[in-house]
Design an enzyme around this catalytic site. Sequence first.
Site, PDB file in Angstrom:
ATOM      1  N   ASP A  74      47.124  36.016  45.608  1.00 50.74           N
ATOM      2  CA  ASP A  74      47.286  37.107  44.656  1.00 50.74           C
ATOM      3  C   ASP A  74      46.655  38.404  45.159  1.00 50.74           C
ATOM      4  OD1 ASP A  74      44.698  36.138  44.444  1.00 50.74           O
ATOM      5  OD2 ASP A  74      44.936  35.372  42.408  1.00 50.74           O
ATOM      6  N   ASN A 108      38.567  29.755  32.428  1.00 51.82           N
ATOM      7  CA  ASN A 108      39.615  29.539  31.409  1.00 51.82           C
ATOM      8  C   ASN A 108      40.737  28.640  31.925  1.00 51.82           C
ATOM      9  OD1 ASN A 108      41.052  31.170  33.154  1.00 51.82           O
ATOM     10  ND2 ASN A 108      41.394  32.844  31.707  1.00 51.82           N
ATOM     11  N   HIS A 153      42.529  29.108  34.719  1.00 50.15           N
ATOM     12  CA  HIS A 153      43.606  29.729  35.498  1.00 50.15           C
ATOM     13  C   HIS A 153      43.548  29.274  36.951  1.00 50.15           C
ATOM     14  CE1 HIS A 153      41.123  33.644  36.508  1.00 50.15           C
ATOM     15  NE2 HIS A 153      40.891  32.708  37.405  1.00 50.15           N
ATOM     16  N   GLU A 184      47.208  32.945  34.164  1.00 51.40           N
ATOM     17  CA  GLU A 184      46.301  32.824  33.031  1.00 51.40           C
ATOM     18  C   GLU A 184      46.840  31.802  32.022  1.00 51.40           C
ATOM     19  OE1 GLU A 184      43.522  34.080  33.434  1.00 51.40           O
ATOM     20  OE2 GLU A 184      43.454  36.249  33.700  1.00 51.40           O
TER      21      GLU A 184
HETATM   22  P1  PGA Z   1      35.332  32.300  41.456  1.00 53.07           P
HETATM   23  O1  PGA Z   1      36.799  32.629  40.906  1.00 53.07           O
HETATM   24  O2  PGA Z   1      35.539  31.428  42.664  1.00 53.07           O
HETATM   25  O3  PGA Z   1      34.761  33.627  41.810  1.00 53.07           O
HETATM   26  O4  PGA Z   1      34.609  31.601  40.371  1.00 53.07           O
HETATM   27  C1  PGA Z   1      37.745  31.618  40.827  1.00 53.07           C
HETATM   28  C2  PGA Z   1      38.967  32.083  40.076  1.00 53.07           C
HETATM   29  O5  PGA Z   1      38.852  32.886  39.123  1.00 53.07           O
HETATM   30  O6  PGA Z   1      40.065  31.626  40.414  1.00 53.07           O
END
Ligand code: PGA
Length: 247
Positions: A67, A136, A138, A143
């Site tokens: 992304d 959450n 995702h 999302e």
């Molecule tokens: P993080 O993010 O590794 O910084 O916790 C993971 C994500 O949001 O996919």
Amino acid sequence: MLVLVKSDYEELSRTGAQIIAELVRKKPNSVLGFATGSTPLGLYRELIRLHRNEGLDFSKVTTFNLDEYVSLPPEHDQSYHYFMRENLFKHINVDRRFVYLPMGMAQDVAAHCDWYEEQIEKCGGIDLQILGIGANGHIAFNEPGSSLGSRTRIKTLTGTTREANARFFKKSEEVPKYAITMGVGTIMDARSLLLVASGEGKAGAMQATIEGPITAMVPATIVQMHRRATIILDREAASKLTGIYTD
Ligand code: PGA
């Protein structure tokens, strides 16, 4: 799903890097799917070490990132182009011609998303996709509520995701509202998945992902349907699991 619970973040990172290194040694022209975020950083550090000390060769590897924020140019220090360059690509011998990330500045976003999907296909599909997970649930910027069959497209970031990512920006208003992200369907097309999660902030999402019902409200739960998925957690991220898993 193979679920591995490791004693700490270092062990998690080493194990993840070993899986990738093994694939690259076996298939030097592998197509790797990379992820940003803080969780894969240890794994990237270990890949850099393997490149420097053990000659792990990335020169024939093709990479696709999950992304990118809409409206951030590749030079912006919070863009995922910048993140990958600084945290991995400039330290290994990956050929820049074989590196793909969505372009946040694309004029025609829909056409760019179609192009991105075509490039993945042209390269023969992704051999191994690395994934982090949001608190959450995702995966990439898919999302809660994302279609489980979705392809690369623009998504609006939720308030919780923007808050989680605000720590990297000077002001919270600077956090982009939109991102281009591979879809859940795009991710599921990868021949193997490697999901990494660390810390107790991820424990709820991981319990749902591993032991909960499959639902678009926790997009990571679709990983249960993948035939070659490995999940590596540290003890904190595994703290809400009720089953017994290997280490
Ligand atoms: P993080 O993010 O590794 O910084 O916790 C993971 C994500 O949001 O996919």
